[in-house]
Write an enzyme that holds these catalytic residues in place. Structure first.
Site, PDB file in Angstrom:
ATOM      1  N   PHE A 200       0.856  -1.191   0.000  1.00 52.97           N
ATOM      2  CA  PHE A 200       0.000   0.000   0.000  1.00 52.97           C
ATOM      3  C   PHE A 200       0.889   1.236   0.000  1.00 52.97           C
ATOM      4  O   PHE A 200       0.669   2.198  -0.730  1.00 52.97           O
ATOM      5  CB  PHE A 200      -0.913  -0.010   1.220  1.00 52.97           C
ATOM      6  N   PHE A 201       1.937   1.207   0.838  1.00 49.28           N
ATOM      7  CA  PHE A 201       2.963   2.234   0.824  1.00 49.28           C
ATOM      8  C   PHE A 201       4.136   1.752  -0.018  1.00 49.28           C
ATOM      9  O   PHE A 201       4.280   0.555  -0.295  1.00 49.28           O
ATOM     10  CB  PHE A 201       3.422   2.554   2.247  1.00 49.28           C
ATOM     11  N   ARG A 223      20.335   5.959  -0.037  1.00 48.48           N
ATOM     12  CA  ARG A 223      19.164   6.546   0.613  1.00 48.48           C
ATOM     13  C   ARG A 223      17.906   5.728   0.330  1.00 48.48           C
ATOM     14  O   ARG A 223      17.862   4.920  -0.592  1.00 48.48           O
ATOM     15  CB  ARG A 223      18.940   7.987   0.111  1.00 48.48           C
ATOM     16  N   GLU A 289     -15.496  14.785   6.846  1.00 51.10           N
ATOM     17  CA  GLU A 289     -14.948  14.699   8.198  1.00 51.10           C
ATOM     18  C   GLU A 289     -15.714  15.538   9.215  1.00 51.10           C
ATOM     19  O   GLU A 289     -15.745  15.189  10.391  1.00 51.10           O
ATOM     20  CB  GLU A 289     -13.474  15.120   8.195  1.00 51.10           C
ATOM     21  N   PRO A 307      10.888  16.565   4.049  1.00 51.45           N
ATOM     22  CA  PRO A 307      11.528  16.349   2.748  1.00 51.45           C
ATOM     23  C   PRO A 307      12.805  15.531   2.790  1.00 51.45           C
ATOM     24  O   PRO A 307      13.301  15.124   1.743  1.00 51.45           O
ATOM     25  CB  PRO A 307      11.812  17.774   2.264  1.00 51.45           C
ATOM     26  N   GLY A 308      13.337  15.268   3.975  1.00 52.22           N
ATOM     27  CA  GLY A 308      14.543  14.459   4.051  1.00 52.22           C
ATOM     28  C   GLY A 308      14.338  13.017   3.623  1.00 52.22           C
ATOM     29  O   GLY A 308      15.266  12.374   3.138  1.00 52.22           O
ATOM     30  N   GLU A 312       5.710  13.249   0.784  1.00 51.59           N
ATOM     31  CA  GLU A 312       4.412  13.785   1.204  1.00 51.59           C
ATOM     32  C   GLU A 312       4.414  15.314   1.136  1.00 51.59           C
ATOM     33  O   GLU A 312       5.342  15.978   1.599  1.00 51.59           O
ATOM     34  CB  GLU A 312       4.076  13.341   2.620  1.00 51.59           C
ATOM     35  N   GLU A 336     -14.086   3.879   5.114  1.00 46.58           N
ATOM     36  CA  GLU A 336     -12.645   4.118   5.243  1.00 46.58           C
ATOM     37  C   GLU A 336     -12.175   3.949   6.690  1.00 46.58           C
ATOM     38  O   GLU A 336     -11.059   4.325   7.034  1.00 46.58           O
ATOM     39  CB  GLU A 336     -12.301   5.515   4.735  1.00 46.58           C
TER      40      GLU A 336
END
Length: 386
Positions: A200-201, A223, A289, A307-308, A312, A336
């Site tokens: 999923f990820f 990395r 929501e 950002p490292g 996202e 969900e």
């Protein structure tokens, strides 16, 4: 391999697989190596699946579906195509198609059931202009999972693959470089890709080198990057009552860190679906929501979360709305598994939560501090303060 294994069937393609870059990606070989010819399927038409990014074929007397006939496909070719199309819930059905040399029997991918509503007539050119590049990115994710996932496993992941692809298109907008150097993505070179994780990820593992500020070249860096999504965040604000709406929910990141209170306060947030304008995503999420019907959003900073190591990206907005009579409320979509509580607080109360540390989610703190700078102006426009 015996001759019987080499040649399996002829296949008529009417939809997105007529897009040459996509067909080449799925088959893993150049389009020019295929034995293809123009063909039509009488008494059929190709329509958009309503509110989706792909078409399907339906019986329609008197109509004619234009397509591509692929001849003499190998078993490997057909296995690749079946895996890709299996994620979209299609089956192969034998049909008679028309070619320049006469009729020919060929297999056709048709929907397994009536899961999609009928949209307008489909156009390959229109589809390619809007969805072509996104589909290529998503198809790459599909095919890299072939050895580890079934086509049925892939089907529920397709919207997320497309959302990740859409994030890459949104990223092309970039941001100003007035203080930053004029170096660009062209100054970064991926020298090697290593096995990562695709579920999923997605975790992308690689080695890279980049241009340095002194003009030299960096050493090779090993990395990993978490390949995430673009997310819309919305902070509802009532300038008349000087109130904000925050949402509370369990976050497993805080739980797995060992936080004794893993329920956190956040702005309204949600994934930007493929092809969706981030503002529209915010309007949709506010309804889901918190039951808020919003008409207009004010753009706040657009920022990377971390950002490292993560792609996202947050599209942040302020929503001016009437929060009169609202207190705590329940929200979220059951399908969900969302369990969301909303809180309407005075702005000063929310700022005290920032000072105390109870607001411990960076985007919410940032958005409240942004609002602190704009609050007087916004209230003055409503006539609340002079």
């Amino acid at each position: 391999m015996s001759p019987l294994e080499i040649t399996l069937t002829d296949l008529f393609l009417y939809g997105t697989l007529r897009y040459e870059p996509l067909l080449s990606l799925v088959l893993g070989r150049p389009f020019e190596t295929l034995n293809g010819a123009a063909a039509t399927l009488p008494d059929h038409a190709v329509h958009w699946a309503k509110d989706e990014a792909f078409p399907f074929i339906v019986s329609k007397p008197g109509a004619k579906a234009t397509g591509l006939l692929l001849r003499d496909l190998s078993r490997d070719d057909l296995d690749s195509l079946n895996y890709y199309e299996g994620g979209f819930a299609y089956d192969l059905v034998r049909k008679t198609v028309q070619t320049e040399t006469g009729p020919c029997e060929a297999d056709v991918y048709v929907p397994q059931d009536d899961r999609w509503a009928l949209g307008d007539l489909w156009s390959l050119q229109d589809w390619a202009a809007r969805w072509g590049q996104m589909t290529l990115h998503a198809a790459q994710e599909v095919m890299t999972r072939r050895d580890r996932f079934s086509a049925g496993d892939i089907q529920p992941l397709l919207p997320f693959f497309r959302a990740r692809a859409w994030a890459q298109e949104l990223a092309a907008e970039g941001a100003p470089q007035t203080v930053r150097s004029q170096m660009s993505a062209r100054d970064v070179t991926i020298t090697k890709e290593r096995p990562g994780f695709d579920g999923f990820f997605r975790l992308k593992a690689f080695e890279a080198t980049h241009k340095r500020f002194d003009g030299g070249q960096s050493n090779v860096l090993q990395r990993e990057t978490f390949m995430s999504f673009d997310v819309t965040l919305v902070l509802p604000y009532d300038p008349v009552n000087d109130q904000v709406l925050l949402v509370e929910q369990l976050r497993l990141g805080t739980f797995n860190r060992g936080d004794p209170a893993p329920w956190v306060l956040e702005p309204i947030a949600g994934l930007v679906d493929a092809g969706e304008d981030p503002k529209q995503a915010g309007i949709r999420e506010a309804q889901e929501e918190a039951g808020l019907d919003l008409a207009e959003l004010i753009t706040m900073p657009k920022v990377y979360a971390s950002p490292g190591y993560s792609t996202e990206f947050f599209h942040c907005y302020l929503a001016l709305c009437d929060l009169t009579g609202r207190g705590q409320g329940q929200g979220g979509l059951a399908e969900e598994n969302e369990d969301i509580r909303s809180h309407v607080l005075s702005f000063d109360h929310a700022m005290r939560l920032v000072d105390s540390g109870e607001v411990n989610v960076a985007p919410l703190a940032m958005m409240l501090l942004w609002l602190y700078r704009q609050r007087s102006t916004l209230r003055a426009k409503t006539g609340t303060i002079s």
